[in-house]
Design an enzyme around this catalytic site. Sequence first.
Site: not given
Length: 329
Positions: A57, A188
């Site tokens: 992450c 994103y």
Amino acid sequence: MSDSDPTQEFSRDMSYIPDRITKVVDGNPRRPDHGPVDGELWPVQPGRYRLVAAKACPWANRSIIVRRLLGLEDVISLGLPGPIHDVRSWTFDLDPGGVDPVLKIERLQQAYFARFPAYPRGITVPAIVDSTSGKVVTNDFPWITHDFYFEWQEFHRAGAPDLWPDDLRSEMEEVMERVFTEVNNGVYRCGFAGSQEAYDTAYERLWTAMDWLEERLTGQRYLMGDQITEADVRLFTTLARFDPVYHGHFKCNRQKLTELPALWGYARDLFQTPGFGETIDFGEIKRHYYVVHTGLNPTGIVPAGPDPAVWTTPHGREALGGRTIEAWD
């Protein structure tokens, strides 16, 4: 990961547990000098807290880097979930028996539920857990690394870098805000766009910012000039994932990172700096994105490339001067 509106642009839920861990004054955690205090204050206490941060992450990766740069390994322990999670939680499948050796739990969800039995949001990393009670303290990732620097200074290693220089702070906040909205979150916004229009807008915004960064880094070694700051940490974790994931998986494909001379040299410079490259696991990164995002990659096939050896090739950024971080014991 956050959800996207199926017809609109990706929107990240930025509501996190707002607690802070701060210096102890007169026996109590003090009110911090910077940022909001919307939750509880917890006392800085070596050995009490465990940082749970998956290498896959990018938001968690930044906390691993800052902890390493500041030398907090002996005072804040590190739990490493594996790269694959389901709708419930990150799991400790890399540990023997699938159980975190300190927290004695299989899922990070258990630490959240220990404090908030009906926790309504996603179980995110990084998270700091109170190892004495097994309860989550905070998952507010921007403030976790900020407080590692400002609140844990008594425990920093000798020679730790000044990640938040006073004379650069105002400009640095502006740079980090643009990096976050347009690049860290911008990839994103491209990847989870719910319509062609939303994607086209996101793509243009991302590459406007990437061009700005390319120009900025052509004449200076680091984002804020001649020294590494937290701004560099925050950008680096996105750049490290750009070619392996974001270029193809998230359709951020105008150019590869390797085709942007200043950004590519800058990224390799940081990768080869102590505290950065050793936190990157390209295998875990690719497995996370290509396996978890079944809507984007329904086959679950993980690409073999690119070759990570390119990250260790000469970058030539020494010609710009500046102060790098030397290896420490």
